[in-house]
Design an enzyme around this catalytic site. Structure first.
Site, PDB file in Angstrom:
ATOM      1  N   ASP A   1       0.780  -1.238   0.000  1.00 30.89           N
ATOM      2  CA  ASP A   1       0.000   0.000   0.000  1.00 30.89           C
ATOM      3  C   ASP A   1       0.816   1.294   0.000  1.00 30.89           C
ATOM      4  OD1 ASP A   1      -2.667  -1.039  -0.035  1.00 30.89           O
ATOM      5  OD2 ASP A   1      -2.349  -1.735   2.009  1.00 30.89           O
TER       6      ASP A   1
ATOM      7  N   ASP B   1      -6.976  -3.936  -5.829  1.00 31.03           N
ATOM      8  CA  ASP B   1      -6.597  -2.644  -5.260  1.00 31.03           C
ATOM      9  C   ASP B   1      -5.155  -2.265  -5.607  1.00 31.03           C
ATOM     10  OD1 ASP B   1      -8.312  -4.430  -3.761  1.00 31.03           O
ATOM     11  OD2 ASP B   1      -8.460  -2.961  -2.155  1.00 31.03           O
TER      12      ASP B   1
END
Length: 386
Positions: free
Chosen positions: A105, A164
């Protein structure tokens, strides 16, 4: 009705200009309120309505970049020194993440925050932090599966890659094109190609999680973690896919990425489960629709992506993307989805859904919904009101 060269009616331009100006003024006031409601060592994530308190997370939480990123976008429009001061304070707080390698992330954390800071200020220290962060993210690339590993091994997954992760490729592309190692973009391209091969169904909807053998690239399973079922179209995941391939076209100008983005857009826009106000239900395949939660965060992500996709397309197709994004922005800024002044701890939007199967963050404000809403407002202003 007289249309401008962008194909938008002058009356619509005036309406949207006022809406965008009003929304940034509102955001400035709300975030001044939010600033007072958060601890100094954490990042705001959501709001507990029953307890009447802001929920905050540690700086290594995947959303830690969205609050400073939102502050920078508000500052860019309003020039409020209090907002900038808070933006700079929170950048210093999350800077240690530049060497964080425990998950995928880093793009969310560091480009959303330091990327906006560098774009606005051109301070070279921010650029250096982004380049270091790209190097850290690149260490999660597994040559055997030609993709970036999203998480570590879990009970149900050996080599999980989630849709994602397409969003984090933006930092790798940016870094390579702004003085960083060229291998970063090569990794982004490899990951995008692997994802295109394995993540999508015939109708261009996306699975949430593909589980790989990290050494050989063999697909072990096609599953979900946050969607209704393994075979369903989790709404935010479709937004990540749309945004991710549109962004990949921006950096590479490879036609296959543009084609992929257009096909994903077709799945979303032609889906009978998409409501008239264009704010999707949390999963396109939940059999209990319409008696299920919406996801304002998915809508905001889609709006921002549709506006960029409109930059690369023409005529009726372009207009459809712009019109859809405009409808989303109008919906999100209306009383159904927008907080009242001083409501929800200072967050802008209501009715987002984080992880319904996990019983987590259901029908609440979420920081990344605010971020992509602000980004979409800025994109509309910059690209379709000039």
């Amino acid at each position: 009705m007289v249309f401008s060269i962008t194909g938008i009616a002058q009356s619509t331009k005036k309406q949207m200009s006022k809406l965008i100006q009003d929304e940034f003024q509102f955001a400035d006031k709300q975030y001044r309120y939010l600033i007072k409601n958060i601890p100094q060592d954490k990042m705001p994530q959501s709001y507990n309505i029953s307890a009447g308190k802001v929920i905050s997370r540690e700086i290594t939480w995947w959303c830690s970049g969205f609050y400073p990123g939102s502050l920078w976008m508000i500052y860019e429009q309003i020039k409020d020194p209090e907002i900038r001061k808070e933006a700079e304070r929170t950048l210093a707080l999350i800077e240690p993440n530049k060497t964080f390698t425990r998950d995928h992330d880093l793009g969310f954390m560091m480009l959303s925050s330091f990327g906006n800071a560098y774009r606005i200020t051109k301070d070279p220290k921010y650029k250096d932090i982004i380049l270091t962060s790209a190097g850290s993210l690149s260490t999660r690339f597994c040559p055997g599966m030609q993709a970036i590993l999203s998480w570590g091994k879990m009970a149900d997954f050996k080599g999980p890659v989630i849709i994602d992760n397409m969003m984090n490729l933006e930092m790798l592309n940016w870094a390579s094109q702004n003085g960083g190692d060229k291998k970063y973009q090569e990794i982004a391209i490899a990951h995008a190609n692997t994802t295109m091969k394995n993540h999508f169904r015939a109708d261009y909807s996306s699975y949430h999680v593909i589980d790989y053998n990290i050494n050989t690239g063999e697909v072990l399973g096609k599953k979900t973690f946050q969607g209704y079922s393994d075979s369903s179209a989790w709404a935010r995941g479709q937004g990540w896919a749309l945004y991710g391939y549109t962004m990949m076209y921006r950096f590479t100008k490879d036609q296959k990425y543009l084609d992929q983005a257009r096909n994903i857009a077709g799945f979303i826009l032609n889906n009978p489960a998409l409501p008239e106000d264009k704010i999707p239900y949390w999963d396109f395949n939940d059999p209990k629709i319409p008696e299920v939660p919406r996801d304002a965060s998915a809508a905001a992500i889609m709006a921002s992506a549709f506006l960029e996709l409109g930059q690369y397309t023409k005529a009726k197709e372009k207009q459809r993307y712009i019109d859809t994004a405009r409808q989303i922005l109008i919906s999100l800024s209306g009383e159904k989805y927008q907080s009242e002044p001083g409501e929800n701890g200072g967050f802008l939007l209501k009715h987002s859904t984080g992880g319904l199967p996990l019983n987590s963050e259901i029908d609440v404000p979420l920081i990344y919904a605010d971020y992509y809403f602000l980004e979409a407002l800025k994109r509309y202003k910059d690209w379709y009101l000039l």
